[in-house]
Scaffold this motif. Sequence first.
Motif, PDB file in Angstrom:
ATOM      1  N   GLY A  96       0.889  -1.284   0.134  1.00  0.00           N
ATOM      2  CA  GLY A  96       0.065   0.012  -0.125  1.00  0.00           C
ATOM      3  C   GLY A  96       0.779   1.305   0.011  1.00  0.00           C
ATOM      4  N   GLN A  97       0.331   2.417  -0.464  1.00  0.00           N
ATOM      5  CA  GLN A  97       0.996   3.616  -0.268  1.00  0.00           C
ATOM      6  C   GLN A  97       0.267   4.568   0.640  1.00  0.00           C
ATOM      7  OE1 GLN A  97       2.257   7.395  -3.181  1.00  0.00           O
ATOM      8  NE2 GLN A  97       2.224   5.306  -4.096  1.00  0.00           N
ATOM      9  N   VAL A  98       1.090   5.200   1.420  1.00  0.00           N
ATOM     10  CA  VAL A  98       0.471   5.987   2.499  1.00  0.00           C
ATOM     11  C   VAL A  98       0.082   7.325   1.650  1.00  0.00           C
ATOM     12  CG1 VAL A  98       0.798   7.416   4.335  1.00  0.00           C
ATOM     13  CG2 VAL A  98       1.470   5.164   4.432  1.00  0.00           C
ATOM     14  N   LEU A  99      -0.914   7.874   1.754  1.00  0.00           N
ATOM     15  CA  LEU A  99      -1.490   8.995   1.131  1.00  0.00           C
ATOM     16  C   LEU A  99      -1.540  10.175   2.091  1.00  0.00           C
ATOM     17  CD1 LEU A  99      -4.050   7.061  -1.173  1.00  0.00           C
ATOM     18  CD2 LEU A  99      -1.984   7.621  -1.634  1.00  0.00           C
ATOM     19  N   THR A 100      -2.456  11.077   1.959  1.00  0.00           N
ATOM     20  CA  THR A 100      -2.801  12.013   3.075  1.00  0.00           C
ATOM     21  C   THR A 100      -3.363  11.097   4.256  1.00  0.00           C
ATOM     22  OG1 THR A 100      -3.098  13.767   1.358  1.00  0.00           O
ATOM     23  CG2 THR A 100      -3.826  14.264   3.493  1.00  0.00           C
ATOM     24  N   THR A 101      -2.919  11.582   5.276  1.00  0.00           N
ATOM     25  CA  THR A 101      -3.435  10.793   6.544  1.00  0.00           C
ATOM     26  C   THR A 101      -4.978  10.839   6.696  1.00  0.00           C
ATOM     27  OG1 THR A 101      -1.198  11.023   7.698  1.00  0.00           O
ATOM     28  CG2 THR A 101      -3.167  10.687   9.079  1.00  0.00           C
ATOM     29  N   PRO A 102      -5.607   9.973   6.933  1.00  0.00           N
ATOM     30  CA  PRO A 102      -5.368   8.592   7.367  1.00  0.00           C
ATOM     31  C   PRO A 102      -5.602   7.540   5.970  1.00  0.00           C
ATOM     32  CG  PRO A 102      -7.778   9.013   7.730  1.00  0.00           C
ATOM     33  CD  PRO A 102      -7.190  10.450   6.821  1.00  0.00           C
ATOM     34  N   VAL A 141      -4.917   5.003   2.776  1.00  0.00           N
ATOM     35  CA  VAL A 141      -3.997   4.303   1.895  1.00  0.00           C
ATOM     36  C   VAL A 141      -4.393   3.723   0.871  1.00  0.00           C
ATOM     37  CG1 VAL A 141      -2.276   2.129   2.437  1.00  0.00           C
ATOM     38  CG2 VAL A 141      -2.629   3.740   4.370  1.00  0.00           C
ATOM     39  N   GLY A 142      -3.764   3.768  -0.099  1.00  0.00           N
ATOM     40  CA  GLY A 142      -3.831   3.125  -1.296  1.00  0.00           C
ATOM     41  C   GLY A 142      -3.618   1.616  -1.608  1.00  0.00           C
ATOM     42  N   ILE A 143      -4.140   0.796  -1.598  1.00  0.00           N
ATOM     43  CA  ILE A 143      -3.752  -0.791  -1.673  1.00  0.00           C
ATOM     44  C   ILE A 143      -3.813  -0.894  -2.903  1.00  0.00           C
ATOM     45  CG2 ILE A 143      -4.558  -3.068  -0.783  1.00  0.00           C
ATOM     46  CD1 ILE A 143      -4.316  -1.049   1.537  1.00  0.00           C
ATOM     47  N   TYR A 144      -2.538  -1.702  -3.382  1.00  0.00           N
ATOM     48  CA  TYR A 144      -2.361  -2.244  -4.871  1.00  0.00           C
ATOM     49  C   TYR A 144      -2.923  -3.531  -4.891  1.00  0.00           C
ATOM     50  CZ  TYR A 144       1.057   2.020  -5.090  1.00  0.00           C
ATOM     51  OH  TYR A 144       1.476   2.980  -5.257  1.00  0.00           O
ATOM     52  N   LEU A 169      -6.179  -1.329  -6.057  1.00  0.00           N
ATOM     53  CA  LEU A 169      -7.285  -2.192  -5.962  1.00  0.00           C
ATOM     54  C   LEU A 169      -8.443  -1.135  -4.987  1.00  0.00           C
ATOM     55  CD1 LEU A 169      -8.714  -4.773  -6.095  1.00  0.00           C
ATOM     56  CD2 LEU A 169      -7.630  -5.554  -3.920  1.00  0.00           C
ATOM     57  N   PHE A 170      -8.067  -0.654  -4.029  1.00  0.00           N
ATOM     58  CA  PHE A 170      -8.935   0.283  -3.324  1.00  0.00           C
ATOM     59  C   PHE A 170      -8.239   1.439  -2.260  1.00  0.00           C
ATOM     60  CE2 PHE A 170      -8.779  -3.855  -0.781  1.00  0.00           C
ATOM     61  CZ  PHE A 170      -8.479  -3.258   0.333  1.00  0.00           C
ATOM     62  N   VAL A 171      -8.825   2.165  -2.045  1.00  0.00           N
ATOM     63  CA  VAL A 171      -8.275   3.339  -1.201  1.00  0.00           C
ATOM     64  C   VAL A 171      -9.113   3.352   0.261  1.00  0.00           C
ATOM     65  CG1 VAL A 171      -7.796   5.830  -0.675  1.00  0.00           C
ATOM     66  CG2 VAL A 171      -7.263   4.624  -3.020  1.00  0.00           C
ATOM     67  N   VAL A 172      -8.543   3.250   1.243  1.00  0.00           N
ATOM     68  CA  VAL A 172      -9.153   3.313   2.604  1.00  0.00           C
ATOM     69  C   VAL A 172      -8.647   4.022   3.627  1.00  0.00           C
ATOM     70  CG1 VAL A 172     -10.518   0.989   2.417  1.00  0.00           C
ATOM     71  CG2 VAL A 172      -8.241   1.288   3.374  1.00  0.00           C
ATOM     72  N   ALA A 173      -9.268   4.569   4.566  1.00  0.00           N
ATOM     73  CA  ALA A 173      -9.062   5.250   5.715  1.00  0.00           C
ATOM     74  C   ALA A 173      -8.532   4.193   6.869  1.00  0.00           C
ATOM     75  CB  ALA A 173     -10.011   6.287   6.259  1.00  0.00           C
ATOM     76  N   VAL A 174      -7.491   4.377   7.346  1.00  0.00           N
ATOM     77  CA  VAL A 174      -6.886   3.421   8.287  1.00  0.00           C
ATOM     78  C   VAL A 174      -6.629   3.978   9.478  1.00  0.00           C
ATOM     79  CG1 VAL A 174      -6.252   1.644   6.740  1.00  0.00           C
ATOM     80  CG2 VAL A 174      -4.689   3.121   7.510  1.00  0.00           C
ATOM     81  N   TYR A 175      -6.674   3.368  10.706  1.00  0.00           N
ATOM     82  CA  TYR A 175      -6.201   4.013  11.984  1.00  0.00           C
ATOM     83  C   TYR A 175      -4.589   4.131  11.859  1.00  0.00           C
ATOM     84  CZ  TYR A 175     -10.763   2.688  13.908  1.00  0.00           C
ATOM     85  OH  TYR A 175     -11.947   2.686  14.305  1.00  0.00           O
ATOM     86  N   ASP A 176      -4.221   5.144  12.444  1.00  0.00           N
ATOM     87  CA  ASP A 176      -2.675   5.628  12.432  1.00  0.00           C
ATOM     88  C   ASP A 176      -1.926   4.521  12.864  1.00  0.00           C
ATOM     89  OD1 ASP A 176      -0.571   7.391  12.127  1.00  0.00           O
ATOM     90  OD2 ASP A 176      -0.208   7.639  14.186  1.00  0.00           O
ATOM     91  N   ARG A 177      -2.204   3.806  13.971  1.00  0.00           N
ATOM     92  CA  ARG A 177      -1.450   2.578  14.431  1.00  0.00           C
ATOM     93  C   ARG A 177      -1.534   1.446  13.366  1.00  0.00           C
ATOM     94  NH1 ARG A 177      -6.418   1.972  16.804  1.00  0.00           N
ATOM     95  NH2 ARG A 177      -7.257  -0.057  16.266  1.00  0.00           N
ATOM     96  N   VAL A 178      -2.148   1.404  12.198  1.00  0.00           N
ATOM     97  CA  VAL A 178      -1.863   0.289  11.382  1.00  0.00           C
ATOM     98  C   VAL A 178      -0.615   0.411  10.456  1.00  0.00           C
ATOM     99  CG1 VAL A 178      -3.072  -0.672   9.084  1.00  0.00           C
ATOM    100  CG2 VAL A 178      -4.581   0.060  11.269  1.00  0.00           C
ATOM    101  N   VAL A 179      -0.376   1.653  10.100  1.00  0.00           N
ATOM    102  CA  VAL A 179       0.722   2.075   9.588  1.00  0.00           C
ATOM    103  C   VAL A 179       1.984   2.227  10.181  1.00  0.00           C
ATOM    104  CG1 VAL A 179       1.877   3.597   7.542  1.00  0.00           C
ATOM    105  CG2 VAL A 179      -0.704   3.091   7.627  1.00  0.00           C
ATOM    106  N   SER A 180       1.911   2.925  11.469  1.00  0.00           N
ATOM    107  CA  SER A 180       3.068   3.291  12.271  1.00  0.00           C
ATOM    108  C   SER A 180       3.420   1.953  12.936  1.00  0.00           C
ATOM    109  CB  SER A 180       2.678   4.132  13.117  1.00  0.00           C
ATOM    110  OG  SER A 180       1.686   3.873  14.005  1.00  0.00           O
ATOM    111  N   ARG A 181       2.703   1.120  13.512  1.00  0.00           N
ATOM    112  CA  ARG A 181       3.003  -0.174  14.153  1.00  0.00           C
ATOM    113  C   ARG A 181       2.724  -1.519  13.846  1.00  0.00           C
ATOM    114  NH1 ARG A 181       0.366   1.785  19.402  1.00  0.00           N
ATOM    115  NH2 ARG A 181      -0.005   3.927  18.359  1.00  0.00           N
TER     116      ARG A 181
END
Length: 150
Positions: free
Chosen positions: A23-29, A31-34, A53-65
Amino acid sequence: MARRPVPGDIVRIDYAEDRHTYGQVLTTPYVGIYDLQATGDMNIGEIIAAPVLFVVAVYDRVVSRGWSSVGKAPDGAPRIAIPEYFMQDMFQPASCQIIDAQGNARPATPQECAGLERAAVWDAVHVEERLRDHYAGRPNAYLESLKLRT
């Protein structure tokens, strides 16, 4: 302490025992999922050349941890657009709003919201299950529960 993700970061998403995607982090929150089913490491160029494939908002902890960073999209690489989403009043289904990438809301009819995803923030386990379901060709329970009600 985990590093805070920044736009352009590429993250690895393990969704099955022997499969992962990126996935690519976009503007918080967001993430574009390939749309990739990888079994080994891929270089950044291969990753960002894949369709989204899709773009979703995710909790910050998902990407940072949770998902591990594998690099960064190079400057000048095409960026993934954040789509519009909808919100719908639970008790008055005819009352809807469309939310743009900047978080601005405007009133909308359910017909205008058709084809958009509901605004929601996803946790890692739900994104990973959505990926498993997608590649298995079956409906995803979380996505189904967020469908527009008419």
